[in-house]
Design an enzyme around this catalytic site. Structure first.
Site, PDB file in Angstrom:
ATOM      1  CB  SER A   7      -0.906   0.028   1.236  1.00 27.94           C
ATOM      2  OG  SER A   7      -0.174   0.419   2.390  1.00 27.94           O
ATOM      3  CG  ASP A   8       1.451   5.784  -1.480  1.00 22.97           C
ATOM      4  OD1 ASP A   8       2.395   5.955  -0.685  1.00 22.97           O
ATOM      5  OD2 ASP A   8       1.309   6.459  -2.515  1.00 22.97           O
ATOM      6  CD1 TRP A   9       1.771   7.811   5.370  1.00 23.59           C
ATOM      7  CD2 TRP A   9       3.898   7.170   5.199  1.00 23.59           C
ATOM      8  NE1 TRP A   9       2.380   8.147   6.536  1.00 23.59           N
ATOM      9  CE2 TRP A   9       3.706   7.761   6.470  1.00 23.59           C
ATOM     10  CE3 TRP A   9       5.177   6.685   4.871  1.00 23.59           C
ATOM     11  CZ2 TRP A   9       4.727   7.896   7.407  1.00 23.59           C
ATOM     12  CZ3 TRP A   9       6.193   6.827   5.799  1.00 23.59           C
ATOM     13  CH2 TRP A   9       5.962   7.418   7.049  1.00 23.59           C
TER      14      TRP A   9
END
Length: 616
Positions: free
Chosen positions: A171-173
Protein backbone atom coordinates in the site's frame (compact mmCIF):
# COMPACT_ATOMS: atom_id res chain seq x y z
CA UNK A 1 10.72 15.04 -14.31
CA UNK A 2 14.32 14.33 -15.10
CA UNK A 3 13.60 12.25 -18.16
CA UNK A 4 13.79 14.77 -20.96
CA UNK A 5 15.42 12.44 -23.44
CA UNK A 6 14.52 8.99 -24.66
CA UNK A 7 17.78 7.37 -23.64
CA UNK A 8 17.17 4.10 -21.78
CA UNK A 9 20.92 3.43 -21.64
CA UNK A 10 21.59 6.50 -19.47
CA UNK A 11 18.47 5.81 -17.38
CA UNK A 12 19.64 2.26 -16.63
CA UNK A 13 23.22 3.35 -15.83
CA UNK A 14 22.02 6.07 -13.44
CA UNK A 15 19.72 3.62 -11.67
CA UNK A 16 22.53 1.08 -11.28
CA UNK A 17 24.42 3.72 -9.29
CA UNK A 18 21.32 4.57 -7.26
CA UNK A 19 20.79 0.92 -6.39
CA UNK A 20 24.40 0.49 -5.27
CA UNK A 21 24.24 3.59 -3.08
CA UNK A 22 20.97 2.32 -1.61
CA UNK A 23 22.60 -1.00 -0.72
CA UNK A 24 25.36 0.91 1.09
CA UNK A 25 22.58 2.56 3.11
CA UNK A 26 21.07 -0.91 3.76
CA UNK A 27 17.99 -0.12 1.70
CA UNK A 28 16.69 -3.12 -0.18
CA UNK A 29 13.66 -1.68 -2.00
CA UNK A 30 13.16 1.52 -3.96
CA UNK A 31 9.80 3.10 -4.69
CA UNK A 32 9.41 5.20 -7.77
CA UNK A 33 6.67 7.04 -9.60
CA UNK A 34 7.78 6.11 -13.02
CA UNK A 35 5.29 3.49 -14.06
CA UNK A 36 2.55 6.08 -14.32
CA UNK A 37 2.45 8.57 -17.16
CA UNK A 38 0.76 11.93 -17.39
CA UNK A 39 -1.67 11.25 -20.20
CA UNK A 40 -5.13 11.87 -21.61
CA UNK A 41 -7.60 12.51 -18.76
CA UNK A 42 -4.58 12.95 -16.50
CA UNK A 43 -3.62 16.12 -18.33
CA UNK A 44 -6.94 17.76 -17.63
CA UNK A 45 -5.24 19.03 -14.50
CA UNK A 46 -2.14 17.01 -13.73
CA UNK A 47 0.46 19.57 -14.90
CA UNK A 48 -0.48 21.62 -11.86
CA UNK A 49 0.13 18.68 -9.53
CA UNK A 50 3.38 18.67 -7.60
CA UNK A 51 4.08 15.03 -8.42
CA UNK A 52 4.32 15.68 -12.14
CA UNK A 53 8.03 16.08 -11.38
CA UNK A 54 8.24 12.39 -10.44
CA UNK A 55 7.05 10.91 -13.73
CA UNK A 56 8.39 10.37 -17.22
CA UNK A 57 5.92 12.65 -18.99
CA UNK A 58 2.65 12.43 -20.85
CA UNK A 59 3.22 9.50 -23.19
CA UNK A 60 2.61 5.76 -22.48
CA UNK A 61 5.35 4.60 -24.87
CA UNK A 62 7.92 6.98 -23.39
CA UNK A 63 6.99 6.00 -19.83
CA UNK A 64 7.11 2.29 -20.60
CA UNK A 65 10.49 2.42 -22.34
CA UNK A 66 12.21 4.41 -19.61
CA UNK A 67 10.41 2.63 -16.77
CA UNK A 68 11.60 -0.72 -18.09
CA UNK A 69 15.16 0.62 -18.27
CA UNK A 70 14.86 1.79 -14.66
CA UNK A 71 13.80 -1.69 -13.53
CA UNK A 72 16.79 -3.14 -15.37
CA UNK A 73 19.07 -0.67 -13.62
CA UNK A 74 17.66 -1.25 -10.15
CA UNK A 75 17.23 -5.04 -10.18
CA UNK A 76 19.67 -6.18 -12.85
CA UNK A 77 19.01 -9.00 -15.26
CA UNK A 78 19.70 -11.81 -12.78
CA UNK A 79 17.10 -11.53 -10.04
CA UNK A 80 18.69 -14.32 -7.98
CA UNK A 81 21.89 -12.28 -7.83
CA UNK A 82 20.39 -8.94 -6.81
CA UNK A 83 21.97 -8.65 -3.40
CA UNK A 84 25.36 -9.98 -4.47
CA UNK A 85 25.49 -7.49 -7.35
CA UNK A 86 24.34 -4.66 -5.05
CA UNK A 87 20.98 -4.22 -6.69
CA UNK A 88 17.61 -3.52 -5.08
CA UNK A 89 13.98 -4.53 -5.49
CA UNK A 90 12.11 -2.07 -7.72
CA UNK A 91 8.55 -0.91 -7.11
CA UNK A 92 6.25 0.49 -9.81
CA UNK A 93 3.71 3.01 -8.61
CA UNK A 94 0.97 4.06 -8.27
CA UNK A 95 -1.55 1.47 -9.41
CA UNK A 96 -3.61 3.01 -10.85
CA UNK A 97 -4.94 6.34 -12.08
CA UNK A 98 -3.36 8.49 -9.37
CA UNK A 99 -2.25 10.97 -12.00
CA UNK A 100 -5.80 11.75 -13.08
CA UNK A 101 -6.69 13.58 -9.87
CA UNK A 102 -9.30 16.31 -10.23
CA UNK A 103 -7.80 19.78 -10.43
CA UNK A 104 -4.28 18.39 -10.17
CA UNK A 105 -4.76 18.08 -6.41
CA UNK A 106 -3.06 15.08 -4.82
CA UNK A 107 -5.27 12.29 -3.45
CA UNK A 108 -8.35 13.64 -5.26
CA UNK A 109 -11.09 11.69 -7.01
CA UNK A 110 -10.27 10.21 -10.42
CA UNK A 111 -12.56 9.26 -13.29
CA UNK A 112 -11.03 7.31 -16.18
CA UNK A 113 -12.84 5.54 -18.99
CA UNK A 114 -12.17 1.84 -19.56
CA UNK A 115 -10.61 2.64 -22.93
CA UNK A 116 -8.20 5.21 -21.48
CA UNK A 117 -7.36 3.00 -18.51
CA UNK A 118 -6.29 0.15 -20.77
CA UNK A 119 -4.55 2.24 -23.43
CA UNK A 120 -2.98 5.12 -21.51
CA UNK A 121 -2.47 3.98 -17.92
CA UNK A 122 -1.89 0.23 -18.05
CA UNK A 123 0.66 -0.07 -20.92
CA UNK A 124 3.58 1.37 -18.92
CA UNK A 125 2.83 -1.11 -16.13
CA UNK A 126 2.83 -3.91 -18.72
CA UNK A 127 6.32 -2.86 -19.79
CA UNK A 128 7.86 -2.72 -16.31
CA UNK A 129 6.20 -5.96 -15.21
CA UNK A 130 7.40 -7.70 -18.37
CA UNK A 131 10.89 -6.55 -17.37
CA UNK A 132 10.46 -8.32 -14.02
CA UNK A 133 9.57 -5.52 -11.60
CA UNK A 134 9.03 -7.38 -8.32
CA UNK A 135 6.69 -5.04 -6.43
CA UNK A 136 3.85 -2.63 -7.17
CA UNK A 137 2.46 0.10 -4.92
CA UNK A 138 -1.26 0.73 -4.79
CA UNK A 139 -2.61 4.21 -5.16
CA UNK A 140 -4.25 6.59 -2.67
CA UNK A 141 -7.08 7.60 -4.96
CA UNK A 142 -10.49 6.21 -5.67
CA UNK A 143 -11.05 5.41 -9.30
CA UNK A 144 -14.55 5.49 -10.76
CA UNK A 145 -15.95 5.05 -7.26
CA UNK A 146 -13.63 2.25 -6.13
CA UNK A 147 -10.70 2.94 -3.81
CA UNK A 148 -7.55 1.71 -5.52
CA UNK A 149 -6.24 0.19 -2.28
CA UNK A 150 -9.49 -1.65 -1.66
CA UNK A 151 -10.51 -2.71 -5.15
CA UNK A 152 -10.53 -6.39 -6.06
CA UNK A 153 -11.01 -5.46 -9.70
CA UNK A 154 -7.91 -3.29 -9.80
CA UNK A 155 -5.49 -5.21 -7.59
CA UNK A 156 -6.53 -8.78 -8.39
CA UNK A 157 -8.47 -8.91 -11.66
CA UNK A 158 -6.43 -6.32 -13.58
CA UNK A 159 -2.99 -6.38 -11.94
CA UNK A 160 -2.50 -9.96 -10.80
CA UNK A 161 -4.69 -11.85 -13.26
CA UNK A 162 -4.78 -9.82 -16.48
CA UNK A 163 -1.23 -8.44 -16.24
CA UNK A 164 0.08 -11.63 -14.65
CA UNK A 165 1.86 -9.89 -11.78
CA UNK A 166 3.49 -12.47 -9.49
CA UNK A 167 5.17 -10.09 -7.05
CA UNK A 168 3.60 -8.39 -4.04
CA UNK A 169 1.44 -5.28 -3.75
CA UNK A 170 2.34 -2.79 -1.02
CA UNK A 171 0.00 0.00 0.00
CA UNK A 172 1.01 3.61 -0.26
CA UNK A 173 1.62 5.40 3.04
CA UNK A 174 -1.40 4.72 5.31
CA UNK A 175 -3.61 3.96 2.29
CA UNK A 176 -5.25 0.99 4.00
CA UNK A 177 -6.27 3.03 7.03
CA UNK A 178 -7.45 5.80 4.71
CA UNK A 179 -10.23 3.54 3.47
CA UNK A 180 -11.99 4.89 6.56
CA UNK A 181 -11.61 8.48 5.33
CA UNK A 182 -12.89 7.39 1.93
CA UNK A 183 -16.04 6.15 3.62
CA UNK A 184 -15.45 2.59 2.45
CA UNK A 185 -14.62 1.14 5.87
CA UNK A 186 -15.99 2.00 9.30
CA UNK A 187 -12.89 1.03 11.28
CA UNK A 188 -9.42 -0.55 11.09
CA UNK A 189 -10.82 -4.08 11.11
CA UNK A 190 -13.04 -3.43 8.10
CA UNK A 191 -10.21 -1.62 6.31
CA UNK A 192 -7.94 -4.63 6.78
CA UNK A 193 -10.62 -7.06 5.57
CA UNK A 194 -11.47 -5.04 2.48
CA UNK A 195 -7.87 -4.34 1.48
CA UNK A 196 -6.46 -7.83 2.00
CA UNK A 197 -9.44 -9.42 0.23
CA UNK A 198 -9.00 -6.99 -2.65
CA UNK A 199 -5.43 -8.18 -3.21
CA UNK A 200 -3.22 -6.05 -0.95
CA UNK A 201 -0.23 -8.04 0.27
CA UNK A 202 1.60 -5.60 2.55
CA UNK A 203 0.41 -2.59 4.52
CA UNK A 204 2.69 0.41 4.84
CA UNK A 205 2.99 2.27 8.16
CA UNK A 206 -0.45 1.76 9.69
CA UNK A 207 -1.47 -1.28 11.76
CA UNK A 208 -4.77 -2.42 10.30
CA UNK A 209 -3.32 -5.74 9.15
CA UNK A 210 -1.20 -6.26 12.23
CA UNK A 211 -4.01 -5.61 14.69
CA UNK A 212 -6.88 -7.30 12.87
CA UNK A 213 -5.80 -10.15 10.58
CA UNK A 214 -5.61 -12.82 13.27
CA UNK A 215 -9.19 -12.28 14.40
CA UNK A 216 -10.40 -11.81 10.82
CA UNK A 217 -8.90 -15.17 9.92
CA UNK A 218 -10.42 -16.88 12.97
CA UNK A 219 -13.87 -15.49 12.17
CA UNK A 220 -13.64 -16.47 8.51
CA UNK A 221 -13.95 -12.85 7.37
CA UNK A 222 -10.79 -13.32 5.31
CA UNK A 223 -9.78 -16.61 3.74
CA UNK A 224 -6.68 -18.55 4.68
CA UNK A 225 -5.98 -18.94 0.96
CA UNK A 226 -5.82 -15.19 0.41
CA UNK A 227 -3.60 -14.69 3.44
CA UNK A 228 -1.32 -17.53 2.34
CA UNK A 229 -1.07 -15.96 -1.11
CA UNK A 230 -0.06 -12.59 0.35
CA UNK A 231 2.55 -14.18 2.62
CA UNK A 232 3.88 -16.34 -0.22
CA UNK A 233 4.33 -13.30 -2.47
CA UNK A 234 6.27 -11.37 0.18
CA UNK A 235 8.42 -14.36 1.14
CA UNK A 236 9.22 -15.07 -2.50
CA UNK A 237 10.61 -11.55 -2.92
CA UNK A 238 12.66 -11.85 0.28
CA UNK A 239 13.97 -15.24 -0.84
CA UNK A 240 14.97 -13.93 -4.25
CA UNK A 241 16.71 -10.97 -2.66
CA UNK A 242 18.67 -13.20 -0.27
CA UNK A 243 17.24 -11.96 3.01
CA UNK A 244 17.07 -15.47 4.46
CA UNK A 245 20.85 -15.85 4.03
CA UNK A 246 21.61 -12.33 5.29
CA UNK A 247 18.58 -11.02 7.19
CA UNK A 248 20.17 -8.37 9.41
CA UNK A 249 21.37 -4.85 8.73
CA UNK A 250 23.72 -2.78 10.90
CA UNK A 251 22.25 -0.25 13.31
CA UNK A 252 24.26 2.42 11.52
CA UNK A 253 24.56 2.30 7.72
CA UNK A 254 28.03 2.44 6.28
CA UNK A 255 29.26 5.73 4.87
CA UNK A 256 28.31 6.35 1.28
CA UNK A 257 31.10 5.77 -1.17
CA UNK A 258 30.47 7.95 -4.20
CA UNK A 259 33.03 7.39 -6.94
CA UNK A 260 34.34 10.00 -9.33
CA UNK A 261 32.82 7.99 -12.17
CA UNK A 262 29.40 8.21 -10.48
CA UNK A 263 29.60 12.00 -10.36
CA UNK A 264 30.80 12.08 -13.97
CA UNK A 265 27.73 10.08 -15.04
CA UNK A 266 25.44 12.39 -13.04
CA UNK A 267 27.07 15.40 -14.70
CA UNK A 268 26.62 13.88 -18.15
CA UNK A 269 22.97 13.05 -17.44
CA UNK A 270 22.29 16.67 -16.44
CA UNK A 271 24.10 18.03 -19.50
CA UNK A 272 22.43 15.80 -22.05
CA UNK A 273 18.94 16.08 -20.59
CA UNK A 274 18.84 19.87 -20.61
CA UNK A 275 16.35 21.09 -23.21
CA UNK A 276 17.42 23.90 -25.51
CA UNK A 277 14.24 25.82 -26.32
CA UNK A 278 15.63 28.81 -28.19
CA UNK A 279 19.01 29.84 -29.61
CA UNK A 280 18.75 33.02 -31.66
CA UNK A 281 21.84 33.96 -33.68
CA UNK A 282 23.86 31.12 -32.12
CA UNK A 283 23.96 32.81 -28.73
CA UNK A 284 24.91 29.43 -27.33
CA UNK A 285 27.34 27.81 -26.80
CA UNK A 286 28.72 30.55 -24.57
CA UNK A 287 32.17 31.77 -25.43
CA UNK A 288 34.60 33.08 -22.86
CA UNK A 289 35.23 36.51 -24.34
CA UNK A 290 37.59 39.36 -23.54
CA UNK A 291 34.80 40.96 -21.55
CA UNK A 292 32.90 39.53 -18.60
CA UNK A 293 29.71 37.52 -18.24
CA UNK A 294 27.10 38.81 -15.83
CA UNK A 295 25.73 35.88 -13.82
CA UNK A 296 22.48 36.76 -12.10
CA UNK A 297 19.07 35.51 -11.06
CA UNK A 298 17.42 34.06 -7.95
CA UNK A 299 18.67 30.51 -8.59
CA UNK A 300 22.31 31.39 -9.35
CA UNK A 301 23.51 30.44 -5.85
CA UNK A 302 20.75 27.93 -5.05
CA UNK A 303 21.60 24.49 -3.68
CA UNK A 304 18.60 22.86 -2.01
CA UNK A 305 16.20 23.73 -4.89
CA UNK A 306 18.45 21.84 -7.33
CA UNK A 307 18.05 18.61 -5.34
CA UNK A 308 14.39 18.51 -6.29
CA UNK A 309 11.57 16.87 -4.43
CA UNK A 310 11.84 13.75 -2.22
CA UNK A 311 15.39 14.73 -1.24
CA UNK A 312 14.95 14.87 2.53
CA UNK A 313 18.21 12.99 3.05
CA UNK A 314 20.04 15.05 0.47
CA UNK A 315 22.73 17.43 1.63
CA UNK A 316 22.40 20.88 0.03
CA UNK A 317 26.10 21.50 0.68
CA UNK A 318 26.90 18.66 -1.72
CA UNK A 319 25.26 20.56 -4.59
CA UNK A 320 27.57 22.48 -6.90
CA UNK A 321 25.74 25.71 -7.69
CA UNK A 322 25.57 27.31 -11.10
CA UNK A 323 27.87 30.10 -9.93
CA UNK A 324 30.37 27.65 -8.42
CA UNK A 325 30.53 25.73 -11.70
CA UNK A 326 31.48 28.89 -13.61
CA UNK A 327 34.10 29.72 -10.96
CA UNK A 328 35.62 26.24 -11.20
CA UNK A 329 35.70 26.11 -15.01
CA UNK A 330 36.25 29.70 -16.12
CA UNK A 331 37.70 31.31 -13.02
CA UNK A 332 36.12 34.15 -11.06
CA UNK A 333 37.83 36.77 -13.24
CA UNK A 334 35.64 35.76 -16.22
CA UNK A 335 32.33 36.85 -14.70
CA UNK A 336 30.71 39.33 -12.36
CA UNK A 337 27.83 38.77 -10.00
CA UNK A 338 26.13 40.41 -7.04
CA UNK A 339 24.38 39.88 -3.73
CA UNK A 340 21.86 37.10 -4.50
CA UNK A 341 19.22 38.78 -2.35
CA UNK A 342 19.33 42.00 -4.38
CA UNK A 343 18.26 41.54 -7.98
CA UNK A 344 18.29 45.31 -8.49
CA UNK A 345 22.08 45.17 -8.14
CA UNK A 346 22.22 42.82 -11.09
CA UNK A 347 20.04 45.14 -13.14
CA UNK A 348 22.21 48.12 -12.22
CA UNK A 349 25.37 46.24 -13.22
CA UNK A 350 23.79 45.33 -16.56
CA UNK A 351 22.81 48.95 -17.23
CA UNK A 352 26.43 49.95 -16.56
CA UNK A 353 27.76 47.14 -18.68
CA UNK A 354 30.43 49.23 -20.39
CA UNK A 355 32.11 50.30 -17.16
CA UNK A 356 31.67 46.77 -15.78
CA UNK A 357 33.11 45.26 -19.02
CA UNK A 358 30.02 43.03 -19.38
CA UNK A 359 29.32 41.70 -22.87
CA UNK A 360 26.80 38.91 -22.18
CA UNK A 361 24.26 37.96 -19.50
CA UNK A 362 23.19 34.58 -18.11
CA UNK A 363 20.20 34.66 -15.76
CA UNK A 364 19.08 31.69 -13.67
CA UNK A 365 15.39 31.60 -12.80
CA UNK A 366 12.72 29.01 -12.02
CA UNK A 367 10.82 27.57 -9.11
CA UNK A 368 11.96 26.28 -5.75
CA UNK A 369 11.61 22.54 -5.25
CA UNK A 370 9.11 23.28 -2.46
CA UNK A 371 6.60 24.10 -5.24
CA UNK A 372 6.78 20.48 -6.39
CA UNK A 373 6.37 16.99 -5.02
CA UNK A 374 3.60 15.25 -3.14
CA UNK A 375 0.71 17.54 -2.07
CA UNK A 376 2.47 20.64 -3.45
CA UNK A 377 0.06 21.47 -6.25
CA UNK A 378 -0.42 24.92 -7.77
CA UNK A 379 -3.39 26.62 -9.38
CA UNK A 380 -1.24 28.80 -11.67
CA UNK A 381 1.73 27.71 -13.80
CA UNK A 382 3.31 31.16 -13.88
CA UNK A 383 6.89 31.69 -12.80
CA UNK A 384 7.27 33.06 -9.26
CA UNK A 385 6.48 36.80 -8.96
CA UNK A 386 8.97 39.22 -10.43
CA UNK A 387 11.08 36.78 -12.44
CA UNK A 388 9.55 37.45 -15.86
CA UNK A 389 9.75 41.21 -15.32
CA UNK A 390 13.39 40.93 -14.26
CA UNK A 391 14.30 39.01 -17.42
CA UNK A 392 12.42 41.49 -19.61
CA UNK A 393 14.31 44.38 -17.99
CA UNK A 394 17.63 42.65 -18.69
CA UNK A 395 16.59 41.93 -22.28
CA UNK A 396 15.80 45.61 -22.87
CA UNK A 397 19.47 46.48 -22.30
CA UNK A 398 20.41 44.78 -25.56
CA UNK A 399 23.24 42.45 -24.55
CA UNK A 400 23.11 38.77 -25.55
CA UNK A 401 20.82 37.20 -22.96
CA UNK A 402 20.66 33.53 -22.01
CA UNK A 403 17.97 32.34 -19.60
CA UNK A 404 18.34 29.07 -17.67
CA UNK A 405 15.04 27.87 -16.19
CA UNK A 406 15.09 25.25 -13.45
CA UNK A 407 11.74 23.67 -12.58
CA UNK A 408 9.97 20.40 -11.98
CA UNK A 409 6.99 20.98 -14.27
CA UNK A 410 6.00 22.92 -17.40
CA UNK A 411 5.72 26.64 -16.66
CA UNK A 412 4.26 29.55 -18.60
CA UNK A 413 7.31 30.98 -20.37
CA UNK A 414 5.91 32.66 -23.49
CA UNK A 415 7.22 36.08 -22.45
CA UNK A 416 10.65 34.61 -21.71
CA UNK A 417 10.77 32.96 -25.12
CA UNK A 418 9.91 36.25 -26.79
CA UNK A 419 12.56 38.42 -25.13
CA UNK A 420 15.54 36.13 -24.50
CA UNK A 421 18.17 35.23 -27.09
CA UNK A 422 18.64 31.69 -25.72
CA UNK A 423 16.57 29.61 -23.32
CA UNK A 424 17.70 26.39 -21.65
CA UNK A 425 15.25 24.35 -19.53
CA UNK A 426 16.83 22.16 -16.88
CA UNK A 427 14.80 19.99 -14.54
CA UNK A 428 16.24 19.40 -11.04
CA UNK A 429 19.76 18.14 -11.64
CA UNK A 430 20.91 17.15 -8.16
CA UNK A 431 24.45 17.51 -6.87
CA UNK A 432 25.92 17.92 -10.36
CA UNK A 433 23.34 20.43 -11.60
CA UNK A 434 25.85 23.28 -11.82
CA UNK A 435 28.60 21.49 -13.74
CA UNK A 436 26.13 19.69 -16.00
CA UNK A 437 24.34 22.88 -17.03
CA UNK A 438 27.70 24.62 -17.47
CA UNK A 439 28.77 21.87 -19.88
CA UNK A 440 25.63 22.40 -21.94
CA UNK A 441 25.84 26.20 -21.91
CA UNK A 442 29.47 26.13 -23.09
CA UNK A 443 29.09 23.33 -25.64
CA UNK A 444 31.16 20.67 -23.88
CA UNK A 445 28.00 18.59 -24.28
CA UNK A 446 25.39 19.06 -26.95
CA UNK A 447 21.90 19.49 -25.46
CA UNK A 448 19.94 16.35 -26.28
CA UNK A 449 16.88 16.83 -24.11
CA UNK A 450 13.40 16.78 -25.64
CA UNK A 451 10.27 17.83 -23.81
CA UNK A 452 8.44 14.82 -22.32
CA UNK A 453 5.31 16.87 -21.81
CA UNK A 454 3.47 19.60 -23.73
CA UNK A 455 3.94 23.20 -22.53
CA UNK A 456 0.72 25.24 -22.53
CA UNK A 457 0.44 28.95 -23.31
CA UNK A 458 -1.90 29.51 -20.36
CA UNK A 459 -3.03 27.49 -17.36
CA UNK A 460 -6.57 27.55 -18.71
CA UNK A 461 -5.40 25.71 -21.84
CA UNK A 462 -5.05 22.48 -19.85
CA UNK A 463 -5.72 19.81 -21.02
CA UNK A 464 -3.32 20.05 -23.93
CA UNK A 465 -1.26 17.08 -25.08
CA UNK A 466 0.05 15.62 -28.30
CA UNK A 467 -2.09 12.46 -28.57
CA UNK A 468 -5.50 14.12 -28.58
CA UNK A 469 -8.48 12.69 -30.43
CA UNK A 470 -10.06 14.45 -33.36
CA UNK A 471 -13.67 14.64 -32.08
CA UNK A 472 -16.50 15.04 -34.54
CA UNK A 473 -15.67 18.71 -35.13
CA UNK A 474 -11.90 19.10 -35.07
CA UNK A 475 -12.15 22.57 -36.62
CA UNK A 476 -14.01 23.90 -33.59
CA UNK A 477 -12.14 22.57 -30.57
CA UNK A 478 -10.24 25.64 -29.40
CA UNK A 479 -10.80 28.64 -27.14
CA UNK A 480 -11.93 31.94 -28.63
CA UNK A 481 -9.35 33.84 -26.57
CA UNK A 482 -6.30 31.62 -27.10
CA UNK A 483 -4.32 30.13 -29.97
CA UNK A 484 -5.23 26.44 -30.31
CA UNK A 485 -1.60 25.34 -30.20
CA UNK A 486 0.76 24.71 -27.31
CA UNK A 487 3.63 26.99 -26.45
CA UNK A 488 6.04 24.10 -26.99
CA UNK A 489 5.20 20.72 -28.50
CA UNK A 490 5.81 17.33 -26.95
CA UNK A 491 9.20 16.04 -28.09
CA UNK A 492 10.58 19.51 -28.88
CA UNK A 493 14.26 20.22 -28.28
CA UNK A 494 17.02 21.98 -30.19
CA UNK A 495 20.67 21.11 -30.67
CA UNK A 496 23.82 23.13 -31.37
CA UNK A 497 23.64 21.73 -34.86
CA UNK A 498 20.56 21.27 -37.05
CA UNK A 499 18.91 18.24 -38.55
CA UNK A 500 16.55 17.51 -41.41
CA UNK A 501 14.51 14.42 -42.23
CA UNK A 502 13.39 13.56 -45.74
CA UNK A 503 12.47 10.72 -48.08
CA UNK A 504 10.28 8.79 -45.65
CA UNK A 505 8.94 5.67 -47.33
CA UNK A 506 7.40 2.33 -46.41
CA UNK A 507 9.18 -0.79 -47.59
CA UNK A 508 5.87 -2.38 -48.61
CA UNK A 509 2.46 -0.86 -49.26
CA UNK A 510 0.77 -3.46 -47.05
CA UNK A 511 1.58 -5.81 -44.19
CA UNK A 512 -0.51 -8.52 -42.56
CA UNK A 513 -1.91 -7.63 -39.17
CA UNK A 514 0.06 -10.48 -37.60
CA UNK A 515 3.40 -9.32 -39.03
CA UNK A 516 6.11 -8.92 -36.42
CA UNK A 517 7.13 -5.48 -37.69
CA UNK A 518 6.44 -2.90 -40.36
CA UNK A 519 9.47 -1.41 -42.09
CA UNK A 520 10.20 2.17 -43.10
CA UNK A 521 13.22 4.11 -44.28
CA UNK A 522 14.15 7.78 -44.26
CA UNK A 523 17.08 10.08 -44.77
CA UNK A 524 18.47 11.99 -41.79
CA UNK A 525 20.90 14.85 -42.44
CA UNK A 526 23.04 17.02 -40.23
CA UNK A 527 22.80 20.45 -41.84
CA UNK A 528 24.74 22.27 -39.12
CA UNK A 529 28.36 23.10 -38.31
CA UNK A 530 29.15 20.41 -35.73
CA UNK A 531 28.59 16.74 -35.01
CA UNK A 532 25.38 15.85 -33.23
CA UNK A 533 22.88 13.14 -32.39
CA UNK A 534 19.34 13.44 -33.75
CA UNK A 535 16.36 11.97 -31.92
CA UNK A 536 13.98 10.92 -34.68
CA UNK A 537 10.45 10.41 -33.42
CA UNK A 538 7.85 8.28 -35.18
CA UNK A 539 4.14 8.88 -34.70
CA UNK A 540 1.27 6.85 -36.16
CA UNK A 541 -2.32 7.67 -37.08
CA UNK A 542 -4.95 4.94 -37.39
CA UNK A 543 -7.44 6.29 -39.94
CA UNK A 544 -10.45 4.14 -39.04
CA UNK A 545 -10.84 2.01 -35.91
CA UNK A 546 -13.64 0.44 -33.91
CA UNK A 547 -12.79 2.74 -30.98
CA UNK A 548 -11.79 6.40 -31.19
CA UNK A 549 -8.02 6.77 -31.34
CA UNK A 550 -5.58 9.70 -31.10
CA UNK A 551 -4.82 11.84 -34.12
CA UNK A 552 -1.26 10.57 -33.69
CA UNK A 553 0.61 8.58 -31.08
CA UNK A 554 4.31 8.00 -30.44
CA UNK A 555 5.24 4.48 -31.54
CA UNK A 556 9.02 4.48 -32.03
CA UNK A 557 12.18 6.52 -31.65
CA UNK A 558 15.67 6.36 -33.09
CA UNK A 559 18.93 8.11 -32.16
CA UNK A 560 21.07 8.88 -35.21
CA UNK A 561 24.64 10.18 -34.63
CA UNK A 562 25.89 12.31 -37.51
CA UNK A 563 29.06 14.24 -38.28
CA UNK A 564 28.74 17.78 -39.56
CA UNK A 565 27.18 17.76 -43.07
CA UNK A 566 26.70 13.98 -42.93
CA UNK A 567 23.57 12.33 -44.29
CA UNK A 568 22.34 8.78 -43.72
CA UNK A 569 19.49 6.62 -44.93
CA UNK A 570 18.24 4.63 -41.94
CA UNK A 571 16.01 1.58 -41.89
CA UNK A 572 13.38 1.38 -39.19
CA UNK A 573 11.42 -1.60 -37.92
CA UNK A 574 8.40 -0.76 -35.79
CA UNK A 575 6.73 -3.62 -33.89
CA UNK A 576 3.24 -4.02 -35.30
CA UNK A 577 1.79 -4.50 -31.82
CA UNK A 578 2.48 -0.82 -31.15
CA UNK A 579 -0.17 0.04 -33.73
CA UNK A 580 -2.86 -1.82 -31.85
CA UNK A 581 -4.99 -1.04 -28.81
CA UNK A 582 -6.53 -2.96 -25.94
CA UNK A 583 -10.25 -3.69 -26.11
CA UNK A 584 -12.69 -3.84 -23.21
CA UNK A 585 -11.65 -7.43 -22.48
CA UNK A 586 -7.99 -6.46 -22.20
CA UNK A 587 -7.07 -8.12 -25.49
CA UNK A 588 -4.55 -6.49 -27.80
CA UNK A 589 -6.40 -5.67 -31.01
CA UNK A 590 -4.64 -4.90 -34.28
CA UNK A 591 -7.26 -3.97 -36.83
CA UNK A 592 -6.83 -3.88 -40.59
CA UNK A 593 -6.86 -0.52 -42.30
CA UNK A 594 -4.73 2.43 -43.32
CA UNK A 595 -2.01 3.86 -41.06
CA UNK A 596 -0.03 7.03 -41.68
CA UNK A 597 3.39 7.44 -40.09
CA UNK A 598 4.92 10.80 -39.29
CA UNK A 599 8.65 11.20 -38.73
CA UNK A 600 10.45 14.22 -37.42
CA UNK A 601 12.00 16.04 -34.47
CA UNK A 602 8.87 16.56 -32.35
CA UNK A 603 5.16 15.74 -32.28
CA UNK A 604 4.44 18.33 -35.00
CA UNK A 605 6.33 16.24 -37.57
CA UNK A 606 4.73 16.51 -40.99
CA UNK A 607 6.90 14.18 -43.13
CA UNK A 608 4.65 11.18 -43.67
CA UNK A 609 4.10 7.90 -45.47
CA UNK A 610 1.20 5.43 -45.37
CA UNK A 611 0.68 1.70 -45.47
CA UNK A 612 -2.19 -0.71 -45.01
CA UNK A 613 -2.58 -3.54 -42.54
CA UNK A 614 -4.53 -6.42 -44.02
CA UNK A 615 -6.11 -9.55 -42.65
CA UNK A 616 -8.06 -10.17 -39.47
Amino acid sequence: MKETLLNPEIEARVDVILSMLSVQEKIGQLFQEKAECENLEELKSRIRAGRVVEGYGEDPYLTGQLGAAAVEGYQGSELQQMKQSKRVVACAKHFIGYGASEGGRDYETTEITEHSLRNAYMPPFREVLDRGCMTVMSSFNELNGETASGSHRLLTELLKEELGFAGFVVSDWAAVEELISHGIAANHREAARISLSAGMDMEMVTRCFLDSLESLLESGAVSAGRLDDAVRRVLRAKLMYGLFEDPYTPVEPEALEIHTSDLALARRAVAESAVLLKNRAATLPLQRSRGKTLLTGPLLHAQAPLLGTWSMDGQPDDVTTYQAAFAAEWGSEAYVTHDPALMDQGLAMAHNHKSNQIDQIVVFIGEDSSRGGEHFSVSDLSLPPGQVEYVESLAAIGLPLTVVITAGRPLLIERILRCADAVLYSFHGGVQAGPGVFDTLTGAHDPRGHLPITFPRATGQIPIYHNRKTTGRPWSNGYIDQVDQPSLAFGYGLSYTSFEVAELSVNASSYPCDAETVELSLRVSNTGPRAGKALIQFYAHDHVASLARPTRFLCHHLWVPLAAAESQVVQVRIPTKRLGFYNRQGELTIEPGQFTFYAGLDSNADLNASLELVGS
